[in-house]
Write an enzyme that holds these catalytic residues in place. Structure first.
Site: not given
Ligand code: FAE
Length: 550
Positions: A88, A162, A166-167, A406, A491, A519, A529
Site C-alpha cells: 500500500e 477509499g 468516503n461518505g 445523493e 467515483h 473498480g 455510489n
Molecule cells: P481504492 O479503494 O481506491 O483502493 C486502492 C488502493 O491502492 C489505495 O489505498 C491506493 O493508495 C493504493 N495504491 C494505488 N496505487 C498503488 C501502487 N502503485 N502501489 C501500492 N498501492 C497503490 O480502490 N463510494 C461509495 O460507494 N459511497 C460513498 O459514499 C463514497 N464516497 C466517496 C467520497 C470520496 C471523497 C471519495 C474520494 C470516494 C468516495 N466513494 C464512495 C468511492 C469509493 O471510495 C471508491 O469507489 C472505492 O474506494 C474504490 O475501491 P477500489 O478497491 O477500486
C-alpha cells in the site's frame, strides 16, 4: 448552460444580494470554527501487521492496494490458507497527531489531509466567493486529488483505500439497472449471493428512521426530502457503514464526535466502519496477511523462474524514495483502484514489462457521471448548522432523467441555508489511459465538455425543484459564479474492464496468475455510489479464483 445564477424571482423577498449580505459574516465564523472534540484517539483501528517485505522475499499472493477489491481478495485468499502480502502506497493511519487525533476534519484540513501537495485542493473550493484552499506541508496525506488534463480524480490513500475518506453510502443498485452496469455478469447470483455477502462483510446498516426524523443533524436531509417530494421525485433512504448507535451517542454528547464533527473526506476518527474495521480486521485475524505501508508498486514482470518479479519503492512521509526493492510472487492481484491499476497496466504494457496484455488495457474509463451542485434555500428553510457528515438519502430520477442525487451534507458548523448534492448520472462518455513517453506519465483522454451530459441529467431534478420552491442554484461553491462542480469525480471506474482486458472473473488476458480485482473492472458507470458493487464483484471473482487457481 449559463454559469450565472438563475433569476432570484420568487425567493420570497430574499434577493441573492441580500442572501449573500446576510450570510457573508458567517464566513468568518466558518474560518474560526475550531476543533471542539476532545483529544482522544479511540480509533478502533485493526492491527493488521505492518511488516515491510525485505528485498528478495518471495510471497504466494501479492495484492497491490488495500481498498475494497484488495481487502476482499486478502481475506478470501487467507481464509483459503494462502499467505498474502499487501502493498500500500499510503500510510497505516493508526497514529494520532499532536492534537490527539489520527484524522483532521473537513473544516480544518492540515498536513494529514492531502496526498503530497503543498496546497489543499478541496472539492468545494470556494464559499461565498472566497477561496478556501490553503498551504499545507507536503505529506503522504489521506486524500489524493489527482489531476489529469480534463478532470481531478479524488481517491483515498492509506491502508483501507477509499474506505478511509468516503461518505460510507453503501448502495446496492436497483436490479433492473444491473445489466447496464456489468453486462457479462449473472445478475441472479449477484443479488442472491454476492451483494448480500458484500453488505454483510462491510457492516452495512440503515439509520433508525424514528431517530432520523427528529435528529438535528439530519435536518438538511429532511429538507432535501421535502423538496424532492414536493416536486414529485422518489426520495430513497440509503444504507451506510457508519455505526448508528455511535452517532446517537455523539448527538447525545456521550462520546467523542466524529460524523457530527464534520469528519469525512479527510478521515473519520470514530464511528465509520472502514475496511480497517471490517474486511482487513478479519484478514488480520487469519494470521496470514501482512502489509507494507508507504510502499508503492512500480513494476510487475514475469520472473525467469516462474511467477512475477514485483518492483516496489519504499517512500517516506514526504514522498521521497528511501529504498527500491524487488520481490517475487506466484500470483499478483491489481487492486490499486481504477486509476492506480489502469495507470500501472497501461505503462507496463507500453514499456515492455507486460507486452502480452491485450489492447483493452486503459480503455472504458468513466467518472460515474459525477457532478455536484448546491441550492440556496429560503431563510425559513434552514438546513442546520449541525450536519452529520454521513449521508443517508438520495433522489432517484434515474429512469426519467438519468440522475441519482445523493443528498449530501455541507458540514461547515454554521447555518448555510444550502442544500448540497452529489449526482451520479447516466453518461455514455468513456476515456482511455495512454502512455506518454515524452513525459514518462500516463495520460487520460477525458474531455471536460463531456460533463454537460451529467449537468443536463442533474438539471432534470434541480431545475424542477428550484422552480417549485422558488429557489436558485448556489454559485459560490466551486469558484466565482460557478454553479456546477463538473471538474471532478469521486467515483473513478474502469480502465481494465471485466470481460475485455480480463476474462469474466478478472484474470488478465495474456498472463497466468495476474488479476484485476478493483473498480477498474467496472466500465465507467454504476448508477449509484460504487463501493458495494466493487466489493460484491470482488467477492464473486475471488470465489472462482480461489476454487480454480489455488
Ligand atoms: P481504492 O479503494 O481506491 O483502493 C486502492 C488502493 O491502492 C489505495 O489505498 C491506493 O493508495 C493504493 N495504491 C494505488 N496505487 C498503488 C501502487 N502503485 N502501489 C501500492 N498501492 C497503490 O480502490 N463510494 C461509495 O460507494 N459511497 C460513498 O459514499 C463514497 N464516497 C466517496 C467520497 C470520496 C471523497 C471519495 C474520494 C470516494 C468516495 N466513494 C464512495 C468511492 C469509493 O471510495 C471508491 O469507489 C472505492 O474506494 C474504490 O475501491 P477500489 O478497491 O477500486
Amino acid at each position: 448552460m449559463s454559469e450565472h445564477p438563475v433569476s432570484a424571482k420568487g425567493t420570497g423577498g430574499v434577493s441573492r444580494r441580500r442572501f449573500l449580505a446576510g450570510t457573508g459574516s458567517l464566513l468568518g465564523a466558518a474560518a474560526l470554527a475550531g476543533q471542539t472534540a476532545p483529544a482522544h484517539a479511540d480509533t478502533g483501528l485493526a492491527a493488521i501487521p505492518h511488516s515491510p517485505l525485505p528485498a528478495g522475499s518471495h510471497v504466494r499472493a501479492l495484492v497491490i492496494g488495500t481498498g475494497y477489491g484488495g481487502s476482499v481478495a486478502a481475506l478470501r485468499l487467507a481464509r483459503a490458507g494462502v499467505a498474502v502480502h499487501m502493498v500500500e502506497m499510503g500510510m497505516t493511519w493508526d497514529t494520532p497527531g499532536a492534537d490527539g487525533k489520527v484524522f483532521a476534519n473537513t473544516t480544518t484540513p492540515d498536513y494529514r489531509s492531502f496526498w503530497l501537495r503543498t496546497r489543499t485542493k478541496q472539492p468545494l473550493s470556494n464559499f461565498l466567493g472566497f477561496p478556501l484552499d490553503k498551504d499545507v506541508p507536503r505529506h503522504t496525506g489521506i486524500l489524493d486529488a489527482e489531476d489529469f488534463a480534463g478532470i481531478t480524480v479524488y481517491q483515498g490513500r492509506g491502508v483501507g483505500g477509499g474506505s478511509l475518506v468516503n461518505g460510507g453510502m453503501a448502495v446496492t443498485p436497483r436490479r433492473e439497472n444491473f445489466a447496464a452496469i456489468l453486462p457479462t455478469v449473472d445478475a441472479g447470483e449477484m443479488y442472491s449471493t454476492y451483494y448480500p455477502r458484500a453488505n454483510a462483510g462491510l457492516g452495512v446498516t440503515s439509520v433508525d428512521p424514528a431517530w432520523w426524523e427528529s435528529a438535528a443533524c439530519y435536518q438538511y436531509a429532511r429538507v432535501g426530502r421535502k423538496h424532492a417530494q414536493r416536486s414529485g421525485f422518489p426520495f430513497v433512504f440509503v444504507p451506510n457503514v457508519y455505526d448508528w448507535e455511535y452517532m446517537k451517542q455523539e448527538a447525545a454528547g456521550a462520546v467523542p464526535k466524529s460524523a457530527l464533527d464534520g469528519e469525512v473526506i479527510y478521515g473519520n476518527n470514530h464511528g465509520k466502519k472502514t475496511l480497517q474495521k471490517t474486511y482487513l480486521a478479519q484478514a488480520a485475524a487469519t494470521g496470514r496477511v501482512s502489509v507494507s505501508a508507504l510502499h508503492k508498486v512500480t513494476s510487475v514482470t514475469p520472473a525467469p523462474s516462474g511467477g512475477y518479479t514485483v518492483a516496489v519503492d519504499q517512500i517516506d512521509t514526504t514522498g521521497v524514495t528511501l529504498a527500491s526493492k524487488t520481490v517475487t510472487a506466484d500470483k499478483v492481484f491489481f487492486a490499486a483502484g481504477s486509476v492506480g491499476t489502469s495507470k500501472l497496466l497501461t505503462r507496463l504494457k507500453a514499456t515492455g514489462a507486460l507486452p502480452a496484455l491485450n489492447g483493452e488495457i486503459g480503455k472504458g474509463w468513466g467518472d460515474n457521471g459525477n457532478v455536484m451542485c448546491g441550492r440556496a434555500n429560503h431563510m425559513w428553510d434552514p438546513t442546520g448548522k449541525l450536519q452529520s457528515a454521513m449521508p443517508t438519502a438520495g433522489i432517484d430520477n434515474w429512469d426519467a432523467g438519468g440522475a441519482f442525487a445523493e443528498v449530501a451534507p455541507l458540514p461547515t458548523g454554521i447555518e448555510t441555508y444550502a442544500s448540497f448534492y452529489l449526482s451520479i448520472t447516466k453518461t455514455p462518455h468513456r476515456a482511455e489511459f495512454t502512455w506518454n513517453p515524452a513525459t514518462g506519465k500516463v495520460d487520460l483522454s477525458w474531455d471536460r465538455a463531456w460533463k454537460q451530459t451529467s449537468i443536463d441529467a442533474a438539471k432534470t431534478i434541480f431545475d424542477k425543484i428550484n422552480a417549485k420552491e422558488g429557489t436558485i442554484y448556489r454559485t459560490d461553491l466551486f469558484g466565482a459564479y460557478k454553479i456546477w462542480g463538473d471538474h471532478l469525480t469521486y467515483h473513478p471506474l474502469g480502465g481494465a474492464v471485466l470481460g475485455m482486458a480480463t476474462d469474466n472473473h478478472g484474470r488478465l488476458h495474456g498472463y497466468t496468475g495476474l488479476y484485476v480485482i478493483d473498480g477498474a473492472l467496472i466500465p465507467g458507470n454504476a448508477s449509484v455510489n460504487p463501493f458495494v458493487t466493487i466489493t460484491a464483484l470482488a467477492e464473486r471473482n475471488i470465489e472462482r479464483i480461489v476454487a480454480e487457481d489455488f
